[in-house]
Design a protein around this motif. Structure first.
Motif, PDB file in Angstrom:
ATOM      1  N   TYR A  18     -28.054  42.343  45.116  1.00  0.00           N
ATOM      2  CA  TYR A  18     -29.249  42.651  43.547  1.00  0.00           C
ATOM      3  C   TYR A  18     -30.166  42.190  44.954  1.00  0.00           C
ATOM      4  CZ  TYR A  18     -33.939  44.515  41.527  1.00  0.00           C
ATOM      5  OH  TYR A  18     -35.288  44.904  41.250  1.00  0.00           O
ATOM      6  N   SER A  19     -30.064  41.335  44.957  1.00  0.00           N
ATOM      7  CA  SER A  19     -30.537  40.128  46.134  1.00  0.00           C
ATOM      8  C   SER A  19     -30.809  40.964  47.848  1.00  0.00           C
ATOM      9  CB  SER A  19     -31.058  38.502  46.112  1.00  0.00           C
ATOM     10  OG  SER A  19     -29.735  38.195  47.013  1.00  0.00           O
ATOM     11  N   LYS A  21     -29.271  44.017  48.861  1.00  0.00           N
ATOM     12  CA  LYS A  21     -29.269  45.631  48.876  1.00  0.00           C
ATOM     13  C   LYS A  21     -30.057  46.004  47.363  1.00  0.00           C
ATOM     14  CE  LYS A  21     -25.198  45.481  51.947  1.00  0.00           C
ATOM     15  NZ  LYS A  21     -24.054  46.140  51.903  1.00  0.00           N
ATOM     16  N   TYR A  23     -32.720  45.481  45.884  1.00  0.00           N
ATOM     17  CA  TYR A  23     -34.007  45.594  45.941  1.00  0.00           C
ATOM     18  C   TYR A  23     -34.342  47.064  46.841  1.00  0.00           C
ATOM     19  CZ  TYR A  23     -38.529  44.037  46.557  1.00  0.00           C
ATOM     20  OH  TYR A  23     -40.003  43.919  46.797  1.00  0.00           O
ATOM     21  N   TRP A  24     -33.658  46.995  47.742  1.00  0.00           N
ATOM     22  CA  TRP A  24     -34.141  48.107  48.210  1.00  0.00           C
ATOM     23  C   TRP A  24     -33.585  49.475  48.522  1.00  0.00           C
ATOM     24  CZ3 TRP A  24     -37.308  45.886  51.876  1.00  0.00           C
ATOM     25  CH2 TRP A  24     -37.494  44.915  52.212  1.00  0.00           C
ATOM     26  N   ALA A  26     -33.563  49.449  45.461  1.00  0.00           N
ATOM     27  CA  ALA A  26     -34.682  50.416  43.866  1.00  0.00           C
ATOM     28  C   ALA A  26     -35.795  50.282  44.027  1.00  0.00           C
ATOM     29  CB  ALA A  26     -34.523  48.709  43.273  1.00  0.00           C
ATOM     30  N   LEU A  27     -36.811  50.320  45.497  1.00  0.00           N
ATOM     31  CA  LEU A  27     -37.073  50.661  46.065  1.00  0.00           C
ATOM     32  C   LEU A  27     -37.085  52.293  46.309  1.00  0.00           C
ATOM     33  CD1 LEU A  27     -38.321  47.643  48.005  1.00  0.00           C
ATOM     34  CD2 LEU A  27     -39.407  48.155  46.249  1.00  0.00           C
ATOM     35  N   MET A  28     -36.142  52.680  47.810  1.00  0.00           N
ATOM     36  CA  MET A  28     -35.659  54.250  47.112  1.00  0.00           C
ATOM     37  C   MET A  28     -35.282  54.663  46.612  1.00  0.00           C
ATOM     38  SD  MET A  28     -33.995  53.050  51.154  1.00  0.00           S
ATOM     39  CE  MET A  28     -33.402  54.309  51.550  1.00  0.00           C
ATOM     40  N   PRO A  30     -37.586  56.224  43.788  1.00  0.00           N
ATOM     41  CA  PRO A  30     -37.871  57.478  43.473  1.00  0.00           C
ATOM     42  C   PRO A  30     -37.874  58.063  44.176  1.00  0.00           C
ATOM     43  CG  PRO A  30     -38.860  54.977  42.657  1.00  0.00           C
ATOM     44  CD  PRO A  30     -37.368  54.260  43.997  1.00  0.00           C
TER      45      PRO A  30
END
Length: 313
Positions: A18-19, A21, A23-24, A26-28, A30
């Motif tokens: 998660y730290s 890939k 995280y990114w 999750a940001l993308m 939506p």
């Protein structure tokens, strides 16, 4: 003799993944969900419907008809090719006017004018005005009869004796539509071109002037090559947005008189929401999408060839 064995490799933990890939992603997520739900799914559904005979009057009798809708449009519909020519004329006329007038406006606003900030702010008024409001304003200006502002003042100064029905005239309707479209889209082109002009080093212009180049030569050989990438991006964006610019034509003329000012997006509206023939509407929308992709590819190829020729000199 003892042998050393490497310790077993521990599987990567979820926290480490998660730290790295997640995280990114999750940001993308939506944005990706929005694109899938609001862009790709409607696009694929439109293409699918274009191969059916789906209608609102008989929703339970939808059948797969293959290319029948396309064959009927291209071979049997007497209005399709007229509307196709209207669409090409509408796009090319609007884009060329926006680029030419936008370049002139940017050149003027790049000069050392008094109240330059005010003029730059006023330039943005058409861009931020809603399209429907723009159409209402232009309809009021060119309305037939003495209630139209243009007819009123033309009559007062004695240029015309009888009011001109601009929006129902085969001669005047297209100039009015192109003028309204250019007025709406010009600020976008002028803003991008103005930003490109401000990135042009003054030393280059001064060197050309010291070499004896006049203003026209400096623009043609120095400024214009510098503006080419911006003109390409601006032209490509204006091409796509103008191709699907449905509101101005529909609010001013409803595609009339008859189908004289209909373009492919208005034809989609006619089939979908007036005749409720969703299958045919999907076919027209798919054809419109393919045509705009072909036009964009042609513009990209021409621009690429021009840049290659310029780089080889």
């Amino acid at each position: 003799m003892t042998t050393l064995t490497a310790p077993a490799r521990r599987p990567r933990s979820f926290r480490r993944w998660y730290s790295d890939k997640g995280y990114w992603l999750a940001l993308m997520a939506p944005v990706l969900i929005f694109l899938l739900a609001a862009q790709f799914y409607p696009l694929l559904e439109t293409i699918r419907i274009g191969f059916t005979n789906e209608t609102a009057t008989a929703p339970g009798e939808t059948e797969w008809v293959g290319f029948d809708n396309y064959s009927q449009l291209l071979r049997e519909d007497p209005r399709f090719w007229q509307i196709f020519r209207n669409s090409i004329f509408w796009v090319l006329g609007s884009v060329v006017l926006q680029l030419v007038l936008g370049t002139l406006a940017a050149l003027v606003l790049n000069l050392s004018l008094r109240l330059r900030a005010l003029w730059r702010g006023l330039l943005m008024v058409p861009w931020v005005t809603p399209v429907v409001v723009v159409a209402i304003i232009w309809r009021w200006l060119f309305q037939g009869g003495e209630s139209g502002l243009i007819n009123h003042y033309l009559g007062r100064v004695g240029i015309i004796d009888d009011p001109i029905v601009f929006l129902a005239s085969d001669v005047w309707v297209w100039p009015v539509l192109l003028l309204a479209s250019t007025w709406k889209g010009l600020p976008f082109a002028a803003l991008l071109i103005l930003a490109a002009l401000q990135s042009l080093p003054k030393e280059v212009q001064e060197s050309a002037a010291m070499d004896g180049a006049n203003a026209i030569q400096r623009f043609w050989h120095v400024t214009l090559p510098h503006l080419q990438p911006t003109l390409f991006v601006t032209g490509m964006t204006s091409l796509v947005t103008t191709w699907f610019k449905f509101e101005i034509i529909w609010a001013l003329t409803n595609g009339g008189p008859g189908f004289a000012t209909s373009i492919l997006p208005t034809y989609v509206y006619t089939f979908a929401f007036q005749r409720f023939q969703f299958g045919t509407a999907g076919s027209v929308a798919t054809i419109a999408m393919v045509i705009v992709l072909v036009l964009a590819a042609i513009v990209a190829l021409l621009f690429g060839e021009r840049r290659q020729k310029g780089a080889s000199r």
